[in-house]
Design a protein around this motif. Sequence first.
Motif, PDB file in Angstrom:
ATOM      1  N   GLN A  42       0.873   3.790  -0.170  1.00  0.00           N
ATOM      2  CA  GLN A  42      -0.289   3.353   0.601  1.00  0.00           C
ATOM      3  C   GLN A  42      -0.035   3.461   2.104  1.00  0.00           C
ATOM      4  O   GLN A  42      -0.927   3.832   2.875  1.00  0.00           O
ATOM      5  CB  GLN A  42      -0.645   1.898   0.252  1.00  0.00           C
ATOM      6  CG  GLN A  42      -0.827   1.638  -1.243  1.00  0.00           C
ATOM      7  CD  GLN A  42      -2.014   2.379  -1.814  1.00  0.00           C
ATOM      8  OE1 GLN A  42      -2.219   3.550  -1.526  1.00  0.00           O
ATOM      9  NE2 GLN A  42      -2.803   1.708  -2.637  1.00  0.00           N
ATOM     10  N   THR A  93      -6.831   0.886   0.034  1.00  0.00           N
ATOM     11  CA  THR A  93      -5.910  -0.151   0.513  1.00  0.00           C
ATOM     12  C   THR A  93      -5.471  -1.119  -0.575  1.00  0.00           C
ATOM     13  O   THR A  93      -4.478  -1.823  -0.397  1.00  0.00           O
ATOM     14  CB  THR A  93      -6.549  -0.975   1.660  1.00  0.00           C
ATOM     15  OG1 THR A  93      -7.754  -1.602   1.197  1.00  0.00           O
ATOM     16  CG2 THR A  93      -6.849  -0.086   2.868  1.00  0.00           C
ATOM     17  N   GLN A 197      -1.130  -0.827   7.145  1.00  0.00           N
ATOM     18  CA  GLN A 197      -0.638   0.281   6.327  1.00  0.00           C
ATOM     19  C   GLN A 197      -0.474   1.549   7.162  1.00  0.00           C
ATOM     20  O   GLN A 197      -0.677   2.655   6.668  1.00  0.00           O
ATOM     21  CB  GLN A 197      -1.582   0.513   5.142  1.00  0.00           C
ATOM     22  CG  GLN A 197      -1.573  -0.636   4.146  1.00  0.00           C
ATOM     23  CD  GLN A 197      -2.452  -0.398   2.949  1.00  0.00           C
ATOM     24  OE1 GLN A 197      -3.303   0.494   2.933  1.00  0.00           O
ATOM     25  NE2 GLN A 197      -2.268  -1.196   1.909  1.00  0.00           N
TER      26      GLN A 197
END
Length: 248
Positions: A42, A93, A197
Motif C-alpha cells: 500500500q 488505502t 502511505q
Amino acid sequence: MTVLEIVALLSIGGIAGFINVLSAGGSMLTLPLLMFLGLPPQVANGTNRVAITLQSITAVGSFYRMGHGNLVVSLHLAIPAVLGSLVGAWVATWVSDAVFEWVLVSAMIGASVFMLLPQPVLNTRPLTPERLGPAVYLAMFVVGMYGGFIQVGVGVLFLVVLYHMLKIDLRQVNVLKVSIVLPFTFAALVVFALNDQVRWGVGLTLALGNVTGAFIATRVNMSKRGARWIKGITLVMVAAILVRLVIY
C-alpha cells in the motif's frame, strides 16, 4: 537508502518516465521496484504517485510549450477521471496486502497481453468537446477509478478510450493522457498522503528519474520500429518482474 537503491530508483524511474509518455506500462516497473526495496504494497502504491505526478507536470508543460495541448477537452475529460480517482484511491488505502498483490499481478498480465495484441489502424480525426458524450465521461470515470486504485496499466485503458472509442491519433492520445493523468494522480496522491502511505524521500528520488525520462520522451519522434523495440523491452522486463512477484 543505499547507493544501489538510489541508482535503481533513478534508472528504472527514467525508463518508466520515458515509457509512460510515449506508450504505457511504466508503473509495471516502478511499483514492483518499490515493493522489492521493502515498502509495504500500500505504501509503494502511494509513493509511486509522487513520481507519476511530477513526471506528468514535466510532460504536460513540455507538450503545451510545443503547442500540442488541448486544454478545453482535457478539462472535460479530467473531471470524471478525478472523481473516479478519489474513489479508487480511497478503496486502495484499506484493502489487504494479499488482495492488492493479486490485483497487481492480474493487472500486469492483462496490460502485457493487450500490449502484445496488434492495434488496428483507424481513420482518426481531431477531438473537439462536441464529440464527447455520456459513454466517454463514464469511461473516464472508470479509468480514473482504476488509476486511483493501482495506476499499473492505466495507459492501456487510455488507449482503449481515446484511440478506439474517440478515434484520435496516437500523438493526441499521448498529450491528452498526460493532461488527464496529472490531476487524477495528484488527487490520489493526496488521499494516500492523508493516510500516511507515502514515503517522500523514496518517491522524490524515483521522481527525479521519471521526470528525466518524461522530458526526453516529449522531444522524441518515435518511429513505429522504435515503438516496437520499446514495447518489446518493456514486456521482457515485466515478465521478469512477474516471475519475481509470484515467488515474492
